[in-house]
Design a protein around this motif. Sequence first.
Motif, PDB file in Angstrom:
ATOM      1  N   HIS A 105       0.997  -1.227   0.024  1.00 47.06           N
ATOM      2  CA  HIS A 105       0.013   0.043  -0.161  1.00 47.06           C
ATOM      3  C   HIS A 105       0.777   1.439   0.011  1.00 47.06           C
ATOM      4  O   HIS A 105       1.573   1.523   0.522  1.00 47.06           O
ATOM      5  N   SER A 106       0.667   2.118  -0.825  1.00 42.29           N
ATOM      6  CA  SER A 106       1.019   3.468  -0.907  1.00 42.29           C
ATOM      7  C   SER A 106       0.068   4.307  -0.081  1.00 42.29           C
ATOM      8  O   SER A 106      -0.912   3.891   0.202  1.00 42.29           O
ATOM      9  N   GLY A 107       0.728   5.705   0.136  1.00 40.16           N
ATOM     10  CA  GLY A 107      -0.082   6.610   0.963  1.00 40.16           C
ATOM     11  C   GLY A 107       0.319   7.583   1.260  1.00 40.16           C
ATOM     12  O   GLY A 107       1.455   8.156   0.812  1.00 40.16           O
ATOM     13  N   ARG A 108      -0.123   8.454   2.182  1.00 38.88           N
ATOM     14  CA  ARG A 108       0.221   9.997   2.655  1.00 38.88           C
ATOM     15  C   ARG A 108       0.556   9.830   4.066  1.00 38.88           C
ATOM     16  O   ARG A 108      -0.008   9.191   4.693  1.00 38.88           O
ATOM     17  N   TRP A 109       1.455  10.673   4.629  1.00 39.92           N
ATOM     18  CA  TRP A 109       1.879  10.928   5.976  1.00 39.92           C
ATOM     19  C   TRP A 109       1.160  11.956   6.661  1.00 39.92           C
ATOM     20  O   TRP A 109       1.426  13.175   5.774  1.00 39.92           O
ATOM     21  N   VAL A 110       0.749  12.098   7.661  1.00 41.29           N
ATOM     22  CA  VAL A 110       0.144  13.363   8.169  1.00 41.29           C
ATOM     23  C   VAL A 110       0.905  13.351   9.662  1.00 41.29           C
ATOM     24  O   VAL A 110       0.844  12.424  10.533  1.00 41.29           O
ATOM     25  N   ALA A 111       1.694  14.250  10.026  1.00 43.98           N
ATOM     26  CA  ALA A 111       2.225  14.371  11.380  1.00 43.98           C
ATOM     27  C   ALA A 111       1.063  14.854  12.450  1.00 43.98           C
ATOM     28  O   ALA A 111       0.158  15.562  12.156  1.00 43.98           O
ATOM     29  N   ASP A 112       1.495  14.378  13.673  1.00 42.73           N
ATOM     30  CA  ASP A 112       0.587  14.660  14.723  1.00 42.73           C
ATOM     31  C   ASP A 112       0.849  15.859  15.168  1.00 42.73           C
ATOM     32  O   ASP A 112       2.046  16.399  14.958  1.00 42.73           O
ATOM     33  N   SER A 113      -0.112  16.693  15.484  1.00 44.03           N
ATOM     34  CA  SER A 113       0.072  17.999  15.971  1.00 44.03           C
ATOM     35  C   SER A 113       1.133  18.456  16.698  1.00 44.03           C
ATOM     36  O   SER A 113       1.509  19.498  16.858  1.00 44.03           O
ATOM     37  N   ASP A 114       1.461  17.445  18.041  1.00 44.73           N
ATOM     38  CA  ASP A 114       2.343  17.670  18.809  1.00 44.73           C
ATOM     39  C   ASP A 114       3.981  17.255  18.375  1.00 44.73           C
ATOM     40  O   ASP A 114       4.860  17.269  19.141  1.00 44.73           O
ATOM     41  N   ARG A 115       3.755  16.832  17.109  1.00 47.04           N
ATOM     42  CA  ARG A 115       5.209  16.243  16.350  1.00 47.04           C
ATOM     43  C   ARG A 115       5.694  14.999  17.082  1.00 47.04           C
ATOM     44  O   ARG A 115       7.105  14.640  16.910  1.00 47.04           O
ATOM     45  N   ARG A 116       4.879  14.372  17.938  1.00 45.23           N
ATOM     46  CA  ARG A 116       5.579  13.114  18.528  1.00 45.23           C
ATOM     47  C   ARG A 116       5.098  11.961  17.773  1.00 45.23           C
ATOM     48  O   ARG A 116       4.897  10.877  18.632  1.00 45.23           O
ATOM     49  N   GLY A 117       4.756  12.065  16.627  1.00 41.88           N
ATOM     50  CA  GLY A 117       4.398  10.860  15.769  1.00 41.88           C
ATOM     51  C   GLY A 117       3.689  11.213  14.513  1.00 41.88           C
ATOM     52  O   GLY A 117       3.699  12.508  14.352  1.00 41.88           O
ATOM     53  N   SER A 119       0.779   9.704  11.150  1.00 40.27           N
ATOM     54  CA  SER A 119       0.004   8.653  10.569  1.00 40.27           C
ATOM     55  C   SER A 119       0.003   8.352   9.377  1.00 40.27           C
ATOM     56  O   SER A 119       0.033   9.240   8.541  1.00 40.27           O
ATOM     57  N   PHE A 120      -0.034   6.991   8.843  1.00 39.23           N
ATOM     58  CA  PHE A 120      -0.031   6.662   7.451  1.00 39.23           C
ATOM     59  C   PHE A 120      -1.244   6.609   6.966  1.00 39.23           C
ATOM     60  O   PHE A 120      -1.960   5.456   7.550  1.00 39.23           O
ATOM     61  N   TYR A 121      -1.737   7.091   5.935  1.00 34.81           N
ATOM     62  CA  TYR A 121      -3.185   6.949   5.400  1.00 34.81           C
ATOM     63  C   TYR A 121      -2.757   6.304   4.126  1.00 34.81           C
ATOM     64  O   TYR A 121      -2.548   6.781   3.033  1.00 34.81           O
ATOM     65  N   PRO A 122      -3.251   4.995   4.095  1.00 36.39           N
ATOM     66  CA  PRO A 122      -3.411   4.117   2.857  1.00 36.39           C
ATOM     67  C   PRO A 122      -4.051   4.853   1.711  1.00 36.39           C
ATOM     68  O   PRO A 122      -5.513   5.370   2.023  1.00 36.39           O
ATOM     69  N   THR A 123      -3.574   4.781   0.405  1.00 33.06           N
ATOM     70  CA  THR A 123      -4.401   5.301  -0.815  1.00 33.06           C
ATOM     71  C   THR A 123      -5.738   4.570  -0.769  1.00 33.06           C
ATOM     72  O   THR A 123      -6.664   4.899  -1.264  1.00 33.06           O
ATOM     73  N   LYS A 124      -5.519   2.924  -0.656  1.00 33.43           N
ATOM     74  CA  LYS A 124      -6.706   2.242  -1.051  1.00 33.43           C
ATOM     75  C   LYS A 124      -7.327   1.545   0.155  1.00 33.43           C
ATOM     76  O   LYS A 124      -6.307   1.400   1.253  1.00 33.43           O
ATOM     77  N   LYS A 125      -8.294   0.920   0.258  1.00 33.24           N
ATOM     78  CA  LYS A 125      -8.824  -0.005   1.347  1.00 33.24           C
ATOM     79  C   LYS A 125      -8.039  -1.106   1.378  1.00 33.24           C
ATOM     80  O   LYS A 125      -7.620  -1.720   0.551  1.00 33.24           O
ATOM     81  N   PHE A 126      -7.967  -1.689   2.601  1.00 35.32           N
ATOM     82  CA  PHE A 126      -7.741  -3.185   2.950  1.00 35.32           C
ATOM     83  C   PHE A 126      -8.939  -3.997   2.636  1.00 35.32           C
ATOM     84  O   PHE A 126     -10.172  -3.508   2.722  1.00 35.32           O
ATOM     85  N   THR A 127      -8.526  -5.441   2.286  1.00 36.94           N
ATOM     86  CA  THR A 127      -9.569  -6.220   2.153  1.00 36.94           C
ATOM     87  C   THR A 127     -10.152  -6.806   3.565  1.00 36.94           C
ATOM     88  O   THR A 127      -9.146  -7.216   4.429  1.00 36.94           O
ATOM     89  N   ALA A 128     -11.531  -7.040   3.626  1.00 32.48           N
ATOM     90  CA  ALA A 128     -11.967  -7.645   4.873  1.00 32.48           C
ATOM     91  C   ALA A 128     -11.328  -9.085   5.262  1.00 32.48           C
ATOM     92  O   ALA A 128     -11.396  -9.958   4.253  1.00 32.48           O
ATOM     93  N   GLY A 129     -10.882  -9.183   6.427  1.00 36.99           N
ATOM     94  CA  GLY A 129     -10.478 -10.544   6.743  1.00 36.99           C
ATOM     95  C   GLY A 129      -8.851 -10.826   6.584  1.00 36.99           C
ATOM     96  O   GLY A 129      -8.265 -11.682   7.105  1.00 36.99           O
ATOM     97  N   GLU A 130      -8.239  -9.730   5.777  1.00 36.46           N
ATOM     98  CA  GLU A 130      -6.755 -10.153   5.412  1.00 36.46           C
ATOM     99  C   GLU A 130      -6.026  -9.736   6.631  1.00 36.46           C
ATOM    100  O   GLU A 130      -6.475  -8.842   7.284  1.00 36.46           O
ATOM    101  N   LYS A 131      -4.528 -10.365   6.683  1.00 34.49           N
ATOM    102  CA  LYS A 131      -3.801 -10.054   7.440  1.00 34.49           C
ATOM    103  C   LYS A 131      -2.776  -8.855   6.911  1.00 34.49           C
ATOM    104  O   LYS A 131      -2.490  -8.762   5.710  1.00 34.49           O
ATOM    105  N   VAL A 132      -2.559  -8.008   7.588  1.00 36.33           N
ATOM    106  CA  VAL A 132      -1.831  -6.838   7.210  1.00 36.33           C
ATOM    107  C   VAL A 132      -0.448  -6.843   7.969  1.00 36.33           C
ATOM    108  O   VAL A 132      -0.369  -7.028   9.239  1.00 36.33           O
ATOM    109  N   THR A 133       0.644  -6.639   7.298  1.00 37.23           N
ATOM    110  CA  THR A 133       2.043  -6.479   7.711  1.00 37.23           C
ATOM    111  C   THR A 133       2.690  -5.243   7.841  1.00 37.23           C
ATOM    112  O   THR A 133       2.747  -4.735   6.560  1.00 37.23           O
ATOM    113  N   VAL A 134       2.916  -4.477   8.972  1.00 37.42           N
ATOM    114  CA  VAL A 134       3.667  -3.213   8.749  1.00 37.42           C
ATOM    115  C   VAL A 134       5.001  -3.540   9.306  1.00 37.42           C
ATOM    116  O   VAL A 134       5.286  -3.992  10.375  1.00 37.42           O
ATOM    117  N   THR A 135       6.017  -3.153   8.543  1.00 33.60           N
ATOM    118  CA  THR A 135       7.527  -3.127   8.813  1.00 33.60           C
ATOM    119  C   THR A 135       8.198  -1.871   8.833  1.00 33.60           C
ATOM    120  O   THR A 135       8.013  -0.993   8.025  1.00 33.60           O
TER     121      THR A 135
END
Length: 622
Positions: A105-117, A119-135
């Motif tokens: 999945h590609s996507g966009r990043w949005v920084a938290d307002s306190d700059r302590r983290g 969030s990654f927003y995927p461009t497309k939806k995930f599939t119901a029931g699928e396993k997702v791996t984040v590395t």
Amino acid sequence: MGITGRTSARGHRPAWLSIPPGRRLLAGAILGTLALLASGVGSVSARGPKPKPLATRASCPGVSVYPSPNTKTASPTTQISFRNASALAVTNSGVTVTGAQSGVHSGRWVADSDRRGASFYPTKKFTAGEKVTVTTDRPLCGAGGNSDHFQIAIRPGPLAKSSPAKPAPTPTLDQPTTTYLTMPSVHVPQLSVAVTASLGGGYIFESPQGGTVLGGPMIVDGKGNLVWFEPLPPTVVAADFRVQTYHGEPVLTYWQGKITDGHGNGVDIVMNSSYQVIATIKPGDGYSADLHEFLLTDSGNTAWVTAFNSVGWNLKAEGGPANADVLDGIVQEVDVATGNVLFEWHSLDHAAISLSNQDYQNTAEYDYFHVNGIDPLTTGLVLVSSRNTSTVYGIAKGTGRVVWRLGGKQSCFKMGTGAEFKLQHNAVMHGRDTISIFDDEDASPDKDPGRAIILNLNFTTRHATLDRTYAHSGLIIPAQGNVQLLANGDVVVGWGSGHATSEFTKHGKLLFDAAFGTAISSYRAYLDPWVGTPTTPPAVATADPSSGGLSVYASWNGSTQTSRWEVLGGSSPGHLTVLATVRKHGFQTSVHLASVPALVQVVAEGSDGEALAGSAVISSKS
């Protein structure tokens, strides 16, 4: 009516009662360490070896990620949130997101307002029931390495059918209401006060709903006089109405939406002191805001909210289908400025179905958990109250793991005499070892009266003991309710579906007591200080009294600064003179004029005589 149980004999008011309830610096000795998290938690037994003391603090070396590792109920539109690292470090950490079916999945990043983290927003939806791996190239809390694995929720089966929304009510007089000439066509649910109080300059905050009367957020004084009311459209209700702090300023906050089968579908509202909406907040990941909690942090930069999501879940062990329609209770902390999710917890991943006190029914979504309260503590723990397991959960914020359970089927504390509770609401920690809980108790077949309880928790011996109890004439409380500890030691109790609101001294003397009609309830009730300065003008109305002359009526919905009213009259708008000055009396003040001027206006005055605002100029025949 009053206090029962053991009353504290410490003599002086504890220092923590002088700290505003919203500050969570009060929560010292409740947290579990990582070692405790690793070993799990269990119920207290009267036999066997002495249980380990519950540790005082938990931490997580590494970056926290949400959805948490091994989550099985994530949303197909979930963002992936990383906390406890700079936003720049997170976005440059070589993150890859791969769905077992949907691929990379590609996507966009949005920084938290306190700059302590960030969030990654995927461009497309995930599939119901699928396993997702984040590395990533960084260790992740609870993952045992640099990879997070979570699963997208399975769609629920077709068996369940939710109850339809309630039909739109029409405003009628089947419940006690008050009407005003200056606020025509509005029937205000009447809060009848049996014991009046000055309330120390504060006001009572209610959110009446029910019956066929339109409800909405409402403020009254200690005599039951209306201060502010905003009627909402049919089928739309308000809940959890109170004063909080937003960017350093006092604001009004409440949930607004529709309620179906005890859970809400809506948004959270923030209003300034002029009753203008300045923020609308909702959960992330595509969920709707539930009614049960809307809590701003002290900074006002983040909000804690609840949500429900219907997912497919295997209930064969409970006598149900393999893909039953089950409600997942969700807790989120949301960055107000960006909408980023800073914390997310799912009940189905951490609280077993077997803990529920609700039997499975195949005719509706199975609400086995029913989250109804959140209390985030600065020491790394989040308290979550679950009505349908009769349990308060202590959750480690870094990982989502359950550190301890209070009450219910697998309590980590031995519950002392009178300390057990059922179907509770609004669990809040105070200080190192004290918790307040609204104990609904309405469970068949006993249907014990509801009560507000204060418990002492011993984290060394794992015992919970009753400190004191507040009761109200044997009220049976099927749902709702809250307990508010004030800085002066007094206790405010909203009796929920028991229709009433009370204030007690710490030792149980009744100071204030009021109630709605039997069909009207308020989810919670609060006593808070408030200064309301509406931008809308005052209202004026007239009526011809039978004795001759003219009666003039004045009100200003939401004003807390009005002390007196001036009545002006004359033949033209530019030639009005003061005809009378009277003290404000209740929400609507009436003034009798012996003469009948052609035009009338009222002007609100403050305590030192300054003019605050004037109404429109109207014909005396209006």
